[in-house]
Design a protein around this motif. Structure first.
Motif, PDB file in Angstrom:
ATOM      1  N   TYR A  66      34.276  37.696  42.624  1.00 59.47           N
ATOM      2  CA  TYR A  66      35.613  38.143  42.227  1.00 59.47           C
ATOM      3  C   TYR A  66      35.560  38.692  40.807  1.00 59.47           C
ATOM      4  O   TYR A  66      34.783  38.207  39.979  1.00 59.47           O
ATOM      5  CB  TYR A  66      36.611  36.969  42.257  1.00 59.47           C
ATOM      6  N   ASP A  67      36.382  39.690  40.502  1.00 57.58           N
ATOM      7  CA  ASP A  67      36.475  40.163  39.120  1.00 57.58           C
ATOM      8  C   ASP A  67      37.449  39.292  38.342  1.00 57.58           C
ATOM      9  O   ASP A  67      38.055  38.370  38.909  1.00 57.58           O
ATOM     10  CB  ASP A  67      36.844  41.656  39.065  1.00 57.58           C
ATOM     11  N   SER A  73      35.156  41.748  44.452  1.00 55.50           N
ATOM     12  CA  SER A  73      34.327  42.864  44.009  1.00 55.50           C
ATOM     13  C   SER A  73      33.575  43.413  45.212  1.00 55.50           C
ATOM     14  O   SER A  73      32.631  42.800  45.697  1.00 55.50           O
ATOM     15  CB  SER A  73      33.338  42.416  42.942  1.00 55.50           C
ATOM     16  N   GLU A  74      34.024  44.561  45.704  1.00 51.75           N
ATOM     17  CA  GLU A  74      33.423  45.182  46.886  1.00 51.75           C
ATOM     18  C   GLU A  74      31.943  45.463  46.659  1.00 51.75           C
ATOM     19  O   GLU A  74      31.540  45.860  45.577  1.00 51.75           O
ATOM     20  CB  GLU A  74      34.132  46.517  47.186  1.00 51.75           C
ATOM     21  N   GLN A  76      29.501  43.569  46.271  1.00 46.95           N
ATOM     22  CA  GLN A  76      28.719  42.599  45.514  1.00 46.95           C
ATOM     23  C   GLN A  76      28.668  41.280  46.253  1.00 46.95           C
ATOM     24  O   GLN A  76      29.613  40.931  46.966  1.00 46.95           O
ATOM     25  CB  GLN A  76      29.338  42.373  44.142  1.00 46.95           C
TER      26      GLN A  76
END
Ligand code: HEC
Ligand code: HEC
Ligand code: HEC
Ligand code: HEC
Length: 129
Positions: A66-67, A73-74, A76
């Motif tokens: 997650y950011d 986060s796509e 990743q």
């Protein structure tokens, strides 16, 4: 002399083979040692065969990133970390605590797909029996 050498080579090769087979052994349950006093037997999870049977190819379905804003986060993934590296026993903000993180992830998908176990004893199986 020749015979002894042959025998030793044979034993050595067998030993190497056994060690390498052991090293490749797939995960069969989720390590529960991060919980101080586990109340249940560790949950069954045969990583590779589970994901194959369930048709899960995207590692980030479980190993997510997650950011800072709390958005996924796509592209990743975080398979180099344990869930416990990010999820403490206690929840923090919108980040669920460790037990809840597992339950939401595992049971959440099983409920959504109407496939896979949702009862306590189906995951937390007693291995002595
Ligand atoms: C259905 C959920 C799920 C999916 C999909 C998934 N994993 Fe995992 N994986 C886990 C869980 C749960 C663990 C154990 C994490 C822990 O103990 O904190 C794990 C552990 C691992 C480990 C740690 C090594 C080990 O065997 O102990 C690696 C490496 C790994 N996964 C790689 C992957 C890769 C690569 C993919 C995609 C091809 C993937 N995983 C897909 C749930 C999943
Ligand atoms: C790199 C850090 C990191 C790792 C590793 C990680 N998480 Fe998370 N996870 C987060 C963060 C941050 C959030 C909170 C996102 C938000 O703010 O809503 C979260 C949210 C969740 C949620 C609630 C939202 C959702 O996606 O359903 C679940 C369930 C969850 N994690 C399960 C897991 C499991 C199971 C593992 C191990 C397979 C794992 N997480 C590994 C960082 C991580
Ligand atoms: C994204 C979806 C998804 C997630 C996440 C997921 N599962 Fe599953 N699981 C499935 C599906 C679908 C099946 C049924 C597969 C079949 O057809 O047999 C299943 C089946 C199972 C089974 C039955 C035996 C087997 O291996 O097929 C067990 C045990 C299981 N899941 C444990 C877990 C655990 C523990 C977690 C969390 C670490 C988890 N699952 C996370 C989708 C998921
Ligand atoms: C889909 C599989 C699944 C189901 C169903 C499930 N759990 Fe879990 N549970 C897990 C996983 C994975 C963990 C993380 C570590 C472990 O125990 O292996 C966990 C952890 C726990 C923990 C924290 C560790 C411990 O042993 O103290 C408790 C308590 C727990 N579960 C109780 C329950 C109860 C009660 C139910 C039924 C209401 C239940 N679980 C249903 C998968 C599941």
């Amino acid at each position: 002399m020749k015979k002894t050498f042959f025998l030793l080579t044979f034993l050595f090769t067998t030993l190497c083979l056994l060690i390498s087979i052991h090293a490749q052994e797939d995960m069969v349950e989720i390590d529960n040692s991060v919980f101080e006093t586990p109340q249940r037997p560790a949950a069954i999870f045969k990583h590779d065969s589970h994901n194959e049977k369930a048709g899960l190819e995207d590692c980030a379905l479980c190993h997510h990133v997650y950011d800072e804003k709390g958005n996924l986060s796509e592209g990743q993934s975080s398979e180099d970390s344990k869930c416990a590296d990010c999820h403490a026993i206690k929840a923090s903000g919108s980040k669920p605590g460790l037990m809840k993180a597992f339950h939401l992830n595992c049971k959440g998908c099983h409920l959504a797909k109407k496939a896979g176990p949702i009862l306590c004893g189906e995951c937390h199986k007693n291995k002595d029996k």
